[in-house]
Design an enzyme around this catalytic site. Structure first.
Site, PDB file in Angstrom:
ATOM      1  N   TYR A 155     -13.993   5.555   2.222  1.00  0.00           N
ATOM      2  CA  TYR A 155     -14.809   4.766   3.164  1.00  0.00           C
ATOM      3  C   TYR A 155     -14.644   5.216   4.610  1.00  0.00           C
ATOM      4  O   TYR A 155     -15.163   4.590   5.533  1.00  0.00           O
ATOM      5  CB  TYR A 155     -14.516   3.272   3.021  1.00  0.00           C
ATOM      6  CG  TYR A 155     -13.083   2.896   3.261  1.00  0.00           C
ATOM      7  CD1 TYR A 155     -12.202   2.821   2.186  1.00  0.00           C
ATOM      8  CD2 TYR A 155     -12.612   2.631   4.534  1.00  0.00           C
ATOM      9  CE1 TYR A 155     -10.887   2.491   2.399  1.00  0.00           C
ATOM     10  CE2 TYR A 155     -11.302   2.299   4.748  1.00  0.00           C
ATOM     11  CZ  TYR A 155     -10.437   2.229   3.680  1.00  0.00           C
ATOM     12  OH  TYR A 155      -9.120   1.909   3.889  1.00  0.00           O
ATOM     13  N   GLY A 172     -12.233  12.608 -10.960  1.00  0.00           N
ATOM     14  CA  GLY A 172     -10.845  12.490 -10.518  1.00  0.00           C
ATOM     15  C   GLY A 172     -10.037  11.721 -11.535  1.00  0.00           C
ATOM     16  O   GLY A 172     -10.612  10.977 -12.349  1.00  0.00           O
ATOM     17  N   ALA A 173      -8.726  11.939 -11.517  1.00  0.00           N
ATOM     18  CA  ALA A 173      -7.864  11.243 -12.480  1.00  0.00           C
ATOM     19  C   ALA A 173      -6.522  10.900 -11.836  1.00  0.00           C
ATOM     20  O   ALA A 173      -5.461  11.045 -12.440  1.00  0.00           O
ATOM     21  CB  ALA A 173      -7.676  12.102 -13.731  1.00  0.00           C
ATOM     22  N   GLY A 174      -6.566  10.427 -10.598  1.00  0.00           N
ATOM     23  CA  GLY A 174      -5.358   9.985  -9.902  1.00  0.00           C
ATOM     24  C   GLY A 174      -5.156   8.489 -10.102  1.00  0.00           C
ATOM     25  O   GLY A 174      -5.761   7.875 -10.991  1.00  0.00           O
ATOM     26  N   LYS A 220       3.479   1.517  -3.747  1.00  0.00           N
ATOM     27  CA  LYS A 220       2.875   0.789  -4.874  1.00  0.00           C
ATOM     28  C   LYS A 220       3.686   0.914  -6.169  1.00  0.00           C
ATOM     29  O   LYS A 220       3.618   0.047  -7.029  1.00  0.00           O
ATOM     30  CB  LYS A 220       1.445   1.286  -5.114  1.00  0.00           C
ATOM     31  CG  LYS A 220       0.463   0.819  -4.043  1.00  0.00           C
ATOM     32  CD  LYS A 220      -0.952   1.231  -4.385  1.00  0.00           C
ATOM     33  CE  LYS A 220      -1.916   0.769  -3.312  1.00  0.00           C
ATOM     34  NZ  LYS A 220      -3.311   1.009  -3.640  1.00  0.00           N
ATOM     35  N   ASN A 269     -11.851  15.766 -14.501  1.00  0.00           N
ATOM     36  CA  ASN A 269     -10.804  16.111 -13.532  1.00  0.00           C
ATOM     37  C   ASN A 269     -10.490  17.588 -13.573  1.00  0.00           C
ATOM     38  O   ASN A 269     -10.674  18.248 -14.594  1.00  0.00           O
ATOM     39  CB  ASN A 269      -9.532  15.308 -13.829  1.00  0.00           C
ATOM     40  CG  ASN A 269      -8.576  15.303 -12.653  1.00  0.00           C
ATOM     41  OD1 ASN A 269      -9.014  15.112 -11.510  1.00  0.00           O
ATOM     42  ND2 ASN A 269      -7.296  15.505 -12.902  1.00  0.00           N
ATOM     43  N   ARG A 270     -10.038  18.105 -12.429  1.00  0.00           N
ATOM     44  CA  ARG A 270      -9.634  19.495 -12.315  1.00  0.00           C
ATOM     45  C   ARG A 270      -8.520  19.779 -13.329  1.00  0.00           C
ATOM     46  O   ARG A 270      -8.554  20.764 -14.044  1.00  0.00           O
ATOM     47  CB  ARG A 270      -9.127  19.691 -10.876  1.00  0.00           C
ATOM     48  CG  ARG A 270      -8.944  21.070 -10.415  1.00  0.00           C
ATOM     49  CD  ARG A 270      -8.659  21.073  -8.939  1.00  0.00           C
ATOM     50  NE  ARG A 270      -7.499  20.217  -8.579  1.00  0.00           N
ATOM     51  CZ  ARG A 270      -7.046  20.061  -7.344  1.00  0.00           C
ATOM     52  NH1 ARG A 270      -7.646  20.671  -6.331  1.00  0.00           N
ATOM     53  NH2 ARG A 270      -6.019  19.296  -7.098  1.00  0.00           N
ATOM     54  N   THR A 271      -7.539  18.880 -13.386  1.00  0.00           N
ATOM     55  CA  THR A 271      -6.439  19.001 -14.347  1.00  0.00           C
ATOM     56  C   THR A 271      -6.749  18.078 -15.526  1.00  0.00           C
ATOM     57  O   THR A 271      -6.623  16.862 -15.423  1.00  0.00           O
ATOM     58  CB  THR A 271      -5.111  18.577 -13.682  1.00  0.00           C
ATOM     59  OG1 THR A 271      -5.064  19.143 -12.378  1.00  0.00           O
ATOM     60  CG2 THR A 271      -3.914  19.009 -14.499  1.00  0.00           C
ATOM     61  N   THR A 316       0.840  -1.191   0.000  1.00  0.00           N
ATOM     62  CA  THR A 316       0.000   0.000   0.000  1.00  0.00           C
ATOM     63  C   THR A 316       0.878   1.245   0.000  1.00  0.00           C
ATOM     64  O   THR A 316       2.109   1.151  -0.097  1.00  0.00           O
ATOM     65  CB  THR A 316      -1.022  -0.043   1.171  1.00  0.00           C
ATOM     66  OG1 THR A 316      -1.947   1.026   0.986  1.00  0.00           O
ATOM     67  CG2 THR A 316      -0.367   0.080   2.535  1.00  0.00           C
TER      68      THR A 316
HETATM   69  P1  ATR Z   1      -4.438   8.774  -5.802  1.00  0.00           P
HETATM   70  O1  ATR Z   1      -3.239   8.221  -6.494  1.00  0.00           O
HETATM   71  O2  ATR Z   1      -4.567   8.339  -4.374  1.00  0.00           O
HETATM   72  O3  ATR Z   1      -5.694   8.613  -6.579  1.00  0.00           O
HETATM   73  P2  ATR Z   1      -3.570  11.342  -6.638  1.00  0.00           P
HETATM   74  O4  ATR Z   1      -2.824  10.686  -7.720  1.00  0.00           O
HETATM   75  O5  ATR Z   1      -2.893  12.401  -5.826  1.00  0.00           O
HETATM   76  O6  ATR Z   1      -4.163  10.325  -5.611  1.00  0.00           O
HETATM   77  O7  ATR Z   1      -4.888  11.948  -7.321  1.00  0.00           O
HETATM   78  C1  ATR Z   1      -5.722  12.730  -6.649  1.00  0.00           C
HETATM   79  C2  ATR Z   1      -6.914  13.072  -7.531  1.00  0.00           C
HETATM   80  O8  ATR Z   1      -7.782  13.832  -6.743  1.00  0.00           O
HETATM   81  C3  ATR Z   1      -6.581  13.943  -8.734  1.00  0.00           C
HETATM   82  O9  ATR Z   1      -7.502  13.673  -9.758  1.00  0.00           O
HETATM   83  C4  ATR Z   1      -6.796  15.337  -8.182  1.00  0.00           C
HETATM   84  O10 ATR Z   1      -7.063  16.325  -9.142  1.00  0.00           O
HETATM   85  P3  ATR Z   1      -5.846  17.007  -9.969  1.00  0.00           P
HETATM   86  O11 ATR Z   1      -5.387  15.980 -10.941  1.00  0.00           O
HETATM   87  O12 ATR Z   1      -6.450  18.182 -10.620  1.00  0.00           O
HETATM   88  O13 ATR Z   1      -4.825  17.367  -8.944  1.00  0.00           O
HETATM   89  C5  ATR Z   1      -8.013  15.100  -7.357  1.00  0.00           C
HETATM   90  N1  ATR Z   1      -8.230  16.083  -6.311  1.00  0.00           N
HETATM   91  C6  ATR Z   1      -7.625  16.156  -5.116  1.00  0.00           C
HETATM   92  N2  ATR Z   1      -8.112  17.175  -4.402  1.00  0.00           N
HETATM   93  C7  ATR Z   1      -9.066  17.770  -5.170  1.00  0.00           C
HETATM   94  C8  ATR Z   1      -9.967  18.868  -4.984  1.00  0.00           C
HETATM   95  N3  ATR Z   1      -9.984  19.567  -3.848  1.00  0.00           N
HETATM   96  N4  ATR Z   1     -10.807  19.174  -5.995  1.00  0.00           N
HETATM   97  C9  ATR Z   1     -10.806  18.467  -7.126  1.00  0.00           C
HETATM   98  N5  ATR Z   1      -9.998  17.409  -7.351  1.00  0.00           N
HETATM   99  C10 ATR Z   1      -9.138  17.068  -6.387  1.00  0.00           C
END
Ligand code: ATR
Length: 276
Positions: free
Chosen positions: A220, A130-132, A67, A154-156, A63
């Site tokens: 969760y 989201g796109a993380g 990873k 996604n924001r970005t 984890t």
């Molecule tokens: P993980 O790998 O755990 O999924 P990450 O790679 O840091 O975490 O990705 C976080 C995701 O949450 C991203 O899509 C991020 O948006 P950005 O790509 O624009 O950074 C999104 N995210 C985190 N905080 C956010 C917020 N307050 N509003 C919108 N999106 C958010």
């Protein structure tokens, strides 16, 4: 045979994985142990992982934050894990380490087990928020399962574009998603927004949802996020994040033992644990 499994990561003292896998041992009558092996982020990973390898576990989970770090130490990487670029499950076969990623597929299993009808609705419009890393795993698993109509918001924007790559899918900003969210019968929140202690946050303000929408959140803690609460108020069916945790574990257990534990009542038991 007595299996020896474990988890590496940091911090993991409060991980639920040992509890879940112990339930699996009981349910399958397979004998084994599942312990945590915390690797401090300030410690030299190279040395720690070499010492850990000497323990010769039959399999282990990985984890945050390891990873990706674990990948150079593996002998082979499964196709999904390679595509995602992250590993959460390692199988030790005759001293060789094989890396897998069961997060995305575990999520899809959890979704299909709660809503089996989705298996016949592969062209349903799905919105991923989201796109993380988590989104990447879920997107890949949905594509692998045959879902054809996926949008990532996604924001970005570039991050969403890069997850889709050459495959099928649309991208949009979070603002655009807020405007058209009612057109999606399945909405999946894949970021950590809304997780404790920031429980009043939501990735977007949910003002409308599709009349038959399923709204899902991978967070969760709390069990019912502000995002899910709002979806419920609007009449949507909701899907809880802790079930992803259970099914990614089920899939890992299957990789290690070739046995699929039964899941009946386990989500209710985990709910109690999380709430208690
Ligand atoms: P993980 O790998 O755990 O999924 P990450 O790679 O840091 O975490 O990705 C976080 C995701 O949450 C991203 O899509 C991020 O948006 P950005 O790509 O624009 O950074 C999104 N995210 C985190 N905080 C956010 C917020 N307050 N509003 C919108 N999106 C958010």
């Amino acid at each position: 045979m007595m299996y020896k499994f474990g988890l590496i990561g940091y911090p993991i003292q409060h991980s639920l994985s040992p509890w879940i896998h112990r339930q699996f041992f009981e349910r399958t009558n397979i004998e084994g142990t599942y312990d945590i092996y915390e690797i401090d982020v300030h410690a030299p990973f190279d040395e720690k992982i070499a010492t850990f390898k000497e323990l010769q576990l039959d399999g282990f989970n990985v984890t945050a934050p390891y990873k990706e770090t674990i990948i150079p130490y593996l002998d082979e990487l499964d196709e999904q894990a390679s595509m995602i670029g992250a590993v959460n499950t390692v199988l030790n076969k005759n001293g060789k380490w094989y890396g897998f990623n069961t997060d995305g597929a575990g999520y899809v299993r959890s979704l299909l087990s709660k809503y089996p009808v989705l298996a016949n609705e592969k062209n349903k419009a799905i919105l991923l928020l989201g796109a993380g890393g988590a989104c990447k795993g879920i997107y890949n698993a949905l594509i692998k399962e045959g879902f054809t109509n996926i949008t990532i918001a996604n924001r970005t924007l570039e991050k969403a574009v890069s997850i889709i790559g050459q495959r099928n899918g649309k991208v949009m900003t979070i603002e655009e998603a807020s405007q058209c969210i009612h057109t999606f019968p399945l909405v999946i929140q894949t970021t950590s927004v809304g997780m404790k202690p920031y429980t009043d946050r939501t990735i977007l303000e949910l003002n409308e949802v599709h009349e038959k929408a399923i709204v899902s959140d991978i967070v969760y803690q709390p069990l019912e996020t502000a995002f899910l609460q709002r979806a419920k108020q609007l009449g949507a069916s909701i899907h809880f994040g802790h079930t992803m945790l259970l099914y990614q574990a089920q899939y890992a257990f299957e990789i290690w033992t070739n046995t699929t534990p039964k899941m009946e009542q386990l989500d209710a038991q985990l709910e109690k644990k999380l709430e208690g």
